[in-house]
Scaffold this motif. Structure first.
Motif, PDB file in Angstrom:
ATOM      1  N   ASN A   3       0.905  -1.773  -0.284  1.00 26.73           N
ATOM      2  CA  ASN A   3       0.484   0.118   0.408  1.00 26.73           C
ATOM      3  C   ASN A   3       0.759   1.104  -0.066  1.00 26.73           C
ATOM      4  O   ASN A   3       2.362   1.068   0.464  1.00 26.73           O
ATOM      5  CB  ASN A   3      -1.072   0.004   1.358  1.00 26.73           C
ATOM      6  CG  ASN A   3      -0.530  -0.275   2.022  1.00 26.73           C
ATOM      7  OD1 ASN A   3       0.440   1.162   2.670  1.00 26.73           O
ATOM      8  ND2 ASN A   3      -0.641  -0.959   3.138  1.00 26.73           N
ATOM      9  N   ASP A   4       0.290   2.065  -0.432  1.00 28.97           N
ATOM     10  CA  ASP A   4       1.261   3.906  -0.342  1.00 28.97           C
ATOM     11  C   ASP A   4       1.918   3.735   0.901  1.00 28.97           C
ATOM     12  O   ASP A   4       3.208   4.244   0.576  1.00 28.97           O
ATOM     13  CB  ASP A   4       0.092   4.664  -0.584  1.00 28.97           C
ATOM     14  CG  ASP A   4      -0.516   4.470  -1.583  1.00 28.97           C
ATOM     15  OD1 ASP A   4       0.246   3.772  -3.018  1.00 28.97           O
ATOM     16  OD2 ASP A   4      -1.852   6.058  -2.380  1.00 28.97           O
ATOM     17  N   SER A  32      15.875  -6.696  -2.751  1.00 25.31           N
ATOM     18  CA  SER A  32      15.116  -6.810  -3.907  1.00 25.31           C
ATOM     19  C   SER A  32      13.621  -6.590  -3.608  1.00 25.31           C
ATOM     20  O   SER A  32      13.108  -5.211  -4.192  1.00 25.31           O
ATOM     21  CB  SER A  32      14.818  -7.889  -4.524  1.00 25.31           C
ATOM     22  OG  SER A  32      14.095  -8.431  -4.923  1.00 25.31           O
ATOM     23  N   ALA A  33      12.589  -6.329  -2.666  1.00 29.39           N
ATOM     24  CA  ALA A  33      11.867  -5.707  -1.587  1.00 29.39           C
ATOM     25  C   ALA A  33      11.839  -4.199  -1.439  1.00 29.39           C
ATOM     26  O   ALA A  33      10.689  -4.086  -1.416  1.00 29.39           O
ATOM     27  CB  ALA A  33      11.171  -6.646  -0.249  1.00 29.39           C
ATOM     28  N   VAL A  34      12.788  -4.234  -1.287  1.00 31.63           N
ATOM     29  CA  VAL A  34      12.718  -2.956  -1.221  1.00 31.63           C
ATOM     30  C   VAL A  34      13.254  -2.099  -2.613  1.00 31.63           C
ATOM     31  O   VAL A  34      12.423  -0.580  -2.752  1.00 31.63           O
ATOM     32  CB  VAL A  34      14.127  -1.964  -0.914  1.00 31.63           C
ATOM     33  CG1 VAL A  34      14.196  -0.892  -0.748  1.00 31.63           C
ATOM     34  CG2 VAL A  34      14.092  -2.158   1.437  1.00 31.63           C
ATOM     35  N   SER A  35      13.345  -2.206  -3.715  1.00 29.22           N
ATOM     36  CA  SER A  35      13.511  -1.813  -5.042  1.00 29.22           C
ATOM     37  C   SER A  35      11.886  -2.504  -5.840  1.00 29.22           C
ATOM     38  O   SER A  35      11.691  -1.369  -6.432  1.00 29.22           O
ATOM     39  CB  SER A  35      14.992  -3.125  -6.483  1.00 29.22           C
ATOM     40  OG  SER A  35      14.454  -2.651  -7.308  1.00 29.22           O
ATOM     41  N   GLN A  36      11.240  -3.182  -5.582  1.00 32.32           N
ATOM     42  CA  GLN A  36      10.069  -3.666  -5.383  1.00 32.32           C
ATOM     43  C   GLN A  36       9.201  -2.507  -4.996  1.00 32.32           C
ATOM     44  O   GLN A  36       7.980  -1.447  -5.633  1.00 32.32           O
ATOM     45  CB  GLN A  36      10.058  -4.721  -5.479  1.00 32.32           C
ATOM     46  CG  GLN A  36      10.751  -5.851  -6.880  1.00 32.32           C
ATOM     47  CD  GLN A  36       9.916  -7.557  -6.114  1.00 32.32           C
ATOM     48  OE1 GLN A  36       9.242  -7.347  -4.977  1.00 32.32           O
ATOM     49  NE2 GLN A  36      11.575  -8.223  -6.169  1.00 32.32           N
ATOM     50  N   ARG A  40       7.110   0.164  -7.094  1.00 33.25           N
ATOM     51  CA  ARG A  40       5.372   0.326  -7.709  1.00 33.25           C
ATOM     52  C   ARG A  40       4.814   1.690  -6.407  1.00 33.25           C
ATOM     53  O   ARG A  40       3.972   2.066  -6.590  1.00 33.25           O
ATOM     54  CB  ARG A  40       4.401  -1.123  -6.367  1.00 33.25           C
ATOM     55  CG  ARG A  40       4.938  -1.953  -6.603  1.00 33.25           C
ATOM     56  CD  ARG A  40       4.024  -3.522  -6.275  1.00 33.25           C
ATOM     57  NE  ARG A  40       4.974  -3.587  -4.332  1.00 33.25           N
ATOM     58  CZ  ARG A  40       5.639  -4.194  -4.211  1.00 33.25           C
ATOM     59  NH1 ARG A  40       5.554  -4.760  -5.179  1.00 33.25           N
ATOM     60  NH2 ARG A  40       5.621  -4.422  -2.518  1.00 33.25           N
ATOM     61  N   LEU A  41       5.382   1.788  -5.923  1.00 35.75           N
ATOM     62  CA  LEU A  41       4.913   3.714  -5.448  1.00 35.75           C
ATOM     63  C   LEU A  41       5.253   4.792  -6.612  1.00 35.75           C
ATOM     64  O   LEU A  41       4.608   4.930  -6.692  1.00 35.75           O
ATOM     65  CB  LEU A  41       5.829   3.550  -4.247  1.00 35.75           C
ATOM     66  CG  LEU A  41       5.606   6.016  -3.833  1.00 35.75           C
ATOM     67  CD1 LEU A  41       4.269   5.955  -2.914  1.00 35.75           C
ATOM     68  CD2 LEU A  41       6.873   5.664  -2.368  1.00 35.75           C
TER      69      LEU A  41
END
Length: 304
Positions: A3-4, A32-36, A40-41
């Protein structure tokens, strides 16, 4: 992280760490989770927030604007949530402090040990540093510095009495070279100076004469960022050095160092614990501030 708000939290961590890897470590997730999450944001906003290269990470103009706008309310929200959680529990958690290396009155003696004994649910992480930076952005709860270098918008509580800086030298040095009678005479002596970082000039030695403050741009034979090395060199007869009276006091008491230029060494406000002014202060920080105020009221404490 779907979410935002999660996306903004990730973005803020990247902005403050200037690194995807460090942001991931701070958040406890993978890089990788941070980059994704950031991608998305950016997709939802339709604008790039971070410019990445193989060597650096920096905010775009849109990223800078978002960071400056989002940071104050996010800090307030985090503090409010923490304050709510703490209503049902004793002060707890990690208390992170950035403390000047010459804050002897804070780092020495029973102050810290007694505080930890009084609050068993609080842990402390103390970084000793003489660099000047935004403690809030760096993730610290509070700092300890001389009053004169603390930002005006911070709350500051004394942790020491008034301080003085002294020029000192060993008896052997004085016997061989004589003692300076005025600070300007220092330029004719072998000096041991201090600087916080390799890319900064040596610290200018500060004095007072007839109520007027002035400094001397010394040219040390030895320059270092290590106070212990300065003191060892001065005790060995390597030159005159300069520092806080309470740091020098044990050496002067043993006769290893002799104070110089005392009429030009006026007292000034000492060290203060400082922290940002917020509506909701973490209970662990309030506990430290309350403890410090009680400590300062002890009858054996010198006047500040």
């Amino acid at each position: 992280m779907n979410n935002d708000l999660d996306g903004i939290s990730v973005f803020m961590a990247i902005a403050e760490a200037d690194s995807f890897r460090l942001a991931a470590e701070r958040l406890g997730v993978t890089r990788s989770a941070v980059s994704q999450a950031l991608q998305r944001l950016e997709d939802r906003l339709g604008v790039a927030l971070v410019q990445r290269t193989t060597r650096s990470v920096r905010l775009t103009e849109a990223g800078e604007k978002l960071y400056e706008s989002a940071r104050p309310p996010l800090l307030d929200l985090a503090a409010a949530l923490q304050a709510t959680r703490e209503l049902r529990q004793e002060p707890s958690g990690m208390l992170r402090l950035a403390v000047s290396s010459i804050a002897e009155s804070f780092l020495s003696g029973p102050f810290i040990a007694d505080f930890l004994a009084l609050h068993p649910a609080i842990d402390m992480d103390i970084t000793i540093t003489d660099e000047t930076f935004d403690i809030v952005a760096a993730g610290y709860d509070a700092g300890v510095r001389l009053e004169e270098v603390i930002e005006q918008d911070m709350i500051a509580v004394p942790v020491s009495s008034r301080q003085r800086q002294f020029a000192v030298a060993s008896p052997d040095y004085i016997a061989a070279r004589g003692a300076p009678l005025h600070p300007r005479d220092l330029l004719d002596h072998s000096l041991v100076g201090w600087r916080p970082r390799p890319d900064t000039a040596p610290y200018r030695w500060e004095f007072t004469e007839d109520g007027r403050d002035f400094d001397v741009a010394v040219q040390p034979r030895l320059t270092t960022n290590d106070m212990e090395l300065m003191l060892r060199t001065a005790c060995a007869g390597g030159g005159i050095t300069f520092g806080m009276e309470e740091t020098m006091r044990p050496y002067m008491a043993r006769g290893e160092l002799v104070p110089l230029l005392e009429p030009f060494c006026a007292p000034f406000p000492g060290f203060h614990l400082y922290y940002p002014r917020r509506q909701h202060q973490p209970a662990k920080l309030r506990a430290l501030v309350d403890y410090l105020r009680r400590w300062n009221r002890r009858p054996d404490q010198p006047d500040s």
